[in-house]
Design a protein around this motif. Structure first.
Motif, PDB file in Angstrom:
ATOM      1  N   HIS A  79       0.831  -1.198   0.000  1.00  0.00           N
ATOM      2  CA  HIS A  79       0.000   0.000   0.000  1.00  0.00           C
ATOM      3  C   HIS A  79       0.870   1.253   0.000  1.00  0.00           C
ATOM      4  N   GLU A  80       0.312   2.352  -0.459  1.00  0.00           N
ATOM      5  CA  GLU A  80       1.094   3.579  -0.606  1.00  0.00           C
ATOM      6  C   GLU A  80       1.526   4.167   0.734  1.00  0.00           C
ATOM      7  N   ASP A  81       0.863   3.787   1.822  1.00  0.00           N
ATOM      8  CA  ASP A  81       1.290   4.258   3.144  1.00  0.00           C
ATOM      9  C   ASP A  81       2.373   3.355   3.746  1.00  0.00           C
ATOM     10  N   LYS A  83       2.158   0.122   4.355  1.00  0.00           N
ATOM     11  CA  LYS A  83       1.652  -1.072   5.025  1.00  0.00           C
ATOM     12  C   LYS A  83       1.650  -2.255   4.068  1.00  0.00           C
ATOM     13  N   ALA A 112       9.670   8.210   5.301  1.00  0.00           N
ATOM     14  CA  ALA A 112       8.706   8.479   4.227  1.00  0.00           C
ATOM     15  C   ALA A 112       9.373   9.210   3.071  1.00  0.00           C
TER      16      ALA A 112
END
Length: 431
Positions: A79-81, A83, A112
């Motif tokens: 996922h882009e976050d 996770k 990030a």
């Protein structure tokens, strides 16, 4: 590899460990790749059998049941976050199930701002712990050693992904990156250390520090990319002097020291280096490697791109008389390393390739493409070595449907279809 081909449907039926249902299999859809029989000499077969032996680490961490360590492979499936996704979990746990002695994650960013790819799995916040913990447990369940490759893309972080200018040791016009402040350098160093601690907390047995391929640690090691005047660069010294090289290595050595002090004594610590390219010359990388082999690490992973590449092909001016046919990896394998393990990566596809690596003194291998094409490649190699039957090598290009049967998601297949993976994935056949 010979030109002889055999019935691929029979081959997969005989050799695959796949758990996919028959109606979803490539056999039923007619999308099987071609397979070629690999011709192996008796000498090579005997040499290659060492790959099945267990391997220990100097720190006393969990030993590998064999000498196949899955290479850290970018796959853009999470996922882009940051996770972990189900697709990432399936991809890695199936490689563990398929017989890899150690299963390493993709490059996992420690900040990030260090993100390098869409869908990259992160380890820069405790929000990632749940997924990381599940991943470590899933890999261990199959008797494989779980490792995280910790990473920061540095000047190769796309502005579109990080929302700002990428960071580098020094300003870089080509990548439109700006020089990091001293505070940012120390903060990034601490983020690597904290990511290792987080990985241990999640249940991983160790980490590999990504110091290759033009990412941030490699940037700091590079005389071309690192022109800093403070302690994290050559300063006013000649960049190839003892003082200049010590400055370029400082970030990596401080990360190693910090990880060792912050984790358990048996936590496995490895480093990946590029043998050449990315602002590095072979001669300089060799000196960096020589110094690194005096540090408290467990293994060194040399990314060669092709284990059959010669020193002459890599850096002709560095070749001495009598070294015209020497392999690039031989220069690194000749360095005294005590009980530090050294592995190589680069187009290792069959028994002959494995035998070549072991004959030249490699301790373990890091398969990439072979383990993409077959999730149980180690088991198939073991079967060939123990029964004497030939290993049937899948030939590129392969179809997206076949890759799906090897537990790759559409996102991963799309990544492999890009130009950098020329002729790896073929077009879907029309029904």
């Amino acid at each position: 590899v010979s030109n002889s081909e055999t019935d691929p449907t029979c081959l997969l039926a005989n050799n695959s460990q796949s758990t996919s249902s028959p109606e979803d299999s490539p056999e039923s859809s007619g999308k099987m790749p071609k397979f070629a029989e690999t011709v192996v000499s008796d000498k090579a077969r005997e040499l290659a059998k060492k790959i099945l032996e267990p391997m220990t680490f100097r720190s006393g961490g969990r030993p590998m049941k064999n000498r196949f360590m899955l290479a850290p492979l970018t796959n853009s499936q999470s996922h882009e976050d940051g996770k972990m996704s189900e697709e990432e979990y399936l991809w890695l746990t199936k490689r563990a199930e398929g017989g890899h002695g150690a299963t390493m994650t993709c490059a996992s960013h420690v900040q990030a701002v260090g993100k390098g790819f869409p869908g990259q799995m992160g380890c820069w916040t405790d929000d990632h712990l749940e997924g990381l913990t599940r991943m470590a447990e899933g890999i261990k369940r199959h008797g494989s050693v779980p490792l995280v490759q910790i990473h920061h893309a540095g000047m190769r972080s796309p502005e579109s992904l990080i929302g700002g200018q990428p960071l580098a040791p020094s300003d870089d016009e080509e990548w439109k990156a700006r020089e990091m402040t001293l505070e940012e350098v120390k903060g990034m160093r601490d983020a690597f250390i904290q990511a290792a601690v987080r990985s241990q907390q999640a249940g991983f047995d160790g980490v590999e520090l990504h110091g290759a391929h033009g990412y941030v640690i490699c940037n700091f090691l590079s005389p071309e990319n690192n022109r800093r005047k403070d302690e994290y660069g050559p300063g006013d010294a000649d960049t190839f002097s003892v003082e200049g090289r010590a400055g370029r290595m400082r970030l990596l050595l401080e990360i190693i020291k910090g990880v060792r002090e912050a984790t358990q004594p048996d936590f496995i610590v490895g480093v990946r280096l590029s043998a050449e390219r990315f602002g590095m010359k072979v001669s300089d990388v060799l000196e960096i490697t020589r110094l690194l082999l005096n540090e408290p690490i467990d293994f060194l992973d040399i990314s060669c791109w092709d284990v059959r590449k010669t020193l002459k092909e890599a850096e002709p001016e560095f070749v001495k008389p009598g070294e015209e046919s020497m392999l690039l990896m031989d220069k690194f394998l000749a360095l005294p390393r005590g009980d530090i393990r050294m592995g190589v990566a680069g187009k290792i596809k069959n028994v002959e390739d494995i035998a070549l690596c072991l004959e030249h003194g490699v301790d373990f291998i890091l398969p990439g493409r072979a383990s993409i094409l077959e999730h149980d490649w180690p088991r198939k190699i073991e079967q060939s070595l123990t029964t004497g039957k030939p290993y049937m090598q899948p030939m590129n290009p392969v179809s997206p449907e076949y890759l799906a049967s090897q537990f790759l998601s559409p996102k991963f297949v799309e990544y492999l279809s890009a130009a950098r993976w020329n002729n790896f994935v073929g077009k879907e056949e029309e029904e």
